[in-house]
Design an enzyme around this catalytic site. Structure first.
Site, PDB file in Angstrom:
ATOM      1  N   TYR A  73       0.847  -1.203   0.000  1.00 42.76           N
ATOM      2  CA  TYR A  73       0.000   0.000   0.000  1.00 42.76           C
ATOM      3  C   TYR A  73       0.883   1.255   0.000  1.00 42.76           C
ATOM      4  CZ  TYR A  73      -4.504   2.329   0.596  1.00 42.76           C
ATOM      5  OH  TYR A  73      -5.643   3.092   0.403  1.00 42.76           O
ATOM      6  N   LYS A 124      -3.335   8.328   2.931  1.00 40.66           N
ATOM      7  CA  LYS A 124      -4.541   8.095   3.745  1.00 40.66           C
ATOM      8  C   LYS A 124      -4.347   8.624   5.175  1.00 40.66           C
ATOM      9  CE  LYS A 124      -7.176   6.108   0.655  1.00 40.66           C
ATOM     10  NZ  LYS A 124      -8.129   6.977  -0.091  1.00 40.66           N
TER      11      LYS A 124
END
Ligand code: NAD
Length: 258
Positions: A158, A165
């Site tokens: 990720y 995020k």
């Protein structure tokens, strides 16, 4: 009862019928909201055609191009909302981007350019869109964004999107702090992994989905519709006391210690 009659809702981030934003748009429409939909314009007009055909059954009042890296397009969206609707009640921020090369391998290999682009499109854009929405939410409003567990834990591959995020989730808190006195609530939904265009760029996403199916308390992944239901709830008066929160819609995966 969940009722969004008379509410004007701007939904960003629909690319196709797998998009989480599509699940959200359907639930907002079902609850009675009037929709404005944006799409990411491309040279050949493919997204305009594809997204336009997809959303037609929801009768959106507004259908507008919006690349968040183009300030003039963002300004035009809010100018159109002001002219056509006069007010905005709901903003759905459901978009993100990172270069595919930055979504696998060693995180430390990310370039300055790749890092900046991911943070700009995926995190700054919430601030940018919230600032545009703020003067149109004089009667109060609800802003909802989409985040992922990779913003608070290390999830393989990720990488830079996790940093984006983390910034996005902090944006939620600062925006909620600023806009709460105006009656504007700002929240995030942390969704479990779902197969979409964006998630397919993350290395090993299918393994992640299978892992969730084995480990999560509900023993399955979530659907776009389930995320959409939660977004509709957060945008409704039923959630009038909730702001600055990240709500997990992930079959309970995030509580597990293995
Ligand atoms: P998606 O590919 O359907 O949606 C991503 C959207 O971002 C697309 O509509 C694309 O057009 C838009 N976009 C990219 N760059 C843009 C730009 N410069 N300007 C405007 N729009 C731009 O994928 P999705 O999975 O539905 O992603 C929606 C949101 O949900 C993202 O924030 C994503 O990180 C988040 N999310 C996804 C998952 C998942 O597993 N799919 C899980 C948690 C959170």
């Amino acid at each position: 009862m969940l009722n969004l009659d008379g509410k004007n809702a701007l939904v960003t981030g629909i690319a196709n019928n797998r998009s989480i934003a599509w699940g959200i748009a359907q639930q907002l429409h079902a609850a009675g909201a009037d929709l404005g939909v944006t799409y990411l314009p491309d040279d050949k007009g493919r997204f305009e055609k594809k997204v336009g055909e997809l959303v037609e059954p929801l009768n959106p009042s507004l259908f507008l191009p919006c690349n968040v890296q183009d300030d003039s397009q963002v300004e035009a969206v809010f100018k159109t909302i002001e002219d056509k609707w006069g007010k905005l009640d709901i903003l759905i921020h459901c978009l993100a981007f990172a270069d595919k090369d930055d979504l696998s391998g060693d995180f430390s290999n990310v370039s300055r350019e790749g890092f900046t682009r991911a943070l700009d499109i995926s995190a700054y854009s919430l601030v940018q869109l919230a600032a545009g929405a703020k003067p149109l939410m004089g009667e109060g409003g609800s802003i909802v964004t989409l985040t992922y567990l990779g913003g608070v834990r290390v999830i393989p591959n990720y990488n830079v999107m996790g940093i984006a995020k983390a910034a996005l989730e902090m944006n939620v808190r600062y925006l909620a702090g600023e806009m709460g006195p105006l009656g504007i609530r700002v929240n995030g939904i942390s969704a479990g992994p779902i197969r979409t265009l964006a998630s397919s760029a993350v290395g090993g996403i299918l393994d992640m989905i299978h892992h969730v199916e084995e480990i999560a308390p509900l023993r399955r992944t979530v659907t776009q519709q389930e995320v959409g239901n939660t977004a509709a709830f957060l945008c409704s008066d039923l959630a009038s006391g909730i702001t600055g929160q990240i709500l997990y819609v992930d079959s309970g995966y995030c509580i597990m210690g293995m």
